[in-house]
Write an enzyme that holds these catalytic residues in place. Structure first.
Site, PDB file in Angstrom:
ATOM      1  N   ASP A 191      33.224  45.641  39.612  1.00  0.00           N
ATOM      2  CA  ASP A 191      33.047  45.915  38.186  1.00  0.00           C
ATOM      3  C   ASP A 191      34.211  46.729  37.653  1.00  0.00           C
ATOM      4  O   ASP A 191      34.801  47.504  38.404  1.00  0.00           O
ATOM      5  CB  ASP A 191      31.793  46.792  38.006  1.00  0.00           C
ATOM      6  N   PHE A 225      40.534  48.921  40.702  1.00  0.00           N
ATOM      7  CA  PHE A 225      40.946  50.172  41.353  1.00  0.00           C
ATOM      8  C   PHE A 225      41.948  50.985  40.540  1.00  0.00           C
ATOM      9  O   PHE A 225      42.289  52.113  40.913  1.00  0.00           O
ATOM     10  CB  PHE A 225      41.510  49.917  42.766  1.00  0.00           C
TER      11      PHE A 225
END
Length: 221
Positions: free
Chosen positions: A65, A78
């Site tokens: 997500d 990330f």
């Protein structure tokens, strides 16, 4: 929903845009942006595809997500913009790069520099409601990102796929392991990094594989 996507990706995924699931997804995402706080901002929706063209992709890192906190998500898994604190999972990624390659830990949490070298930083779901993780799952994004992964697997050779955690590993089921290098490890989250992410040496292994197949290695600094 405006499909702002680099041309080689648009060509690779052209069939998806006219499928019923994508039309439903478009309506859902449009209504969510109009009625709720949704991340990332619309201009970053396809940022991963914009920065890393299909033709230039060499490495794929899968996330789940987008970040759901204010100012964090900008379309790359990330990664967060420069003015945001480095998230815990990325801190652990940086620690592993330092241990693996001897590079200093970067102060910059924005991974645009990786994407521009051919690292596709792809979340399975490309949007999320603020403070509501998983809120846009099972609306069609997963089918779309599966199609992107499968297109890379089918149409290219000698890519490196870094699959961290059970979710990414299950999503990687469509990858042809006879043509590509698939590296798996625990998720870099603080909850699981000590269970197999640390010491995985994925970054040196990726570069060794790319070099062996006459491809430019990634500068992970």
């Amino acid at each position: 929903m405006e499909i702002k996507m680099e041309k080689s990706w648009k060509d690779a995924l052209r069939d998806e845009f006219s499928k019923p699931y994508f039309e439903k997804l478009t309506e859902f995402v449009r209504s969510e942006y109009l009625s709720a706080k949704v991340y990332p901002p619309p201009k970053f929706l396809f940022h991963a595809f914009e920065l890393c063209p299909f033709d230039k992709t060499r490495v794929v890192i899968l996330g789940q997500d987008p970040y759901h906190g204010a100012g964090q998500a900008h379309g790359l898994c990330f990664s967060v913009p420069e003015n945001i604190s480095t998230p815990p999972s990325l801190q652990n990624i940086y620690k592993e790069i330092q241990a693996d390659l001897g590079l200093p830990i970067p102060q910059n949490p924005n991974l645009d520099r990786w994407a521009k070298q051919g690292v596709l930083l792809l979340n399975a779901t490309l949007t999320v409601r603020a403070k509501s993780p998983g809120s846009h799952q099972h609306q069609g994004w997963e089918e779309f990102t599966d199609a992107a992964i499968k297109a890379l697997s089918d149409k290219k050779e000698h890519l490196v796929f870094l699959l961290w955690g059970k979710y990414a590993q299950e999503k990687g089921a469509v990858i042809d392991r006879t043509k590509h290098l698939v590296l798996t490890a625990a998720h870099p989250s603080p909850f699981s990094a000590h269970s197999g992410f640390f010491a995985c040496r994925h970054f040196s292994k990726a570069n060794e594989y790319l070099s062996a197949h006459k491809k430019e290695p990634i500068d992970w600094a």
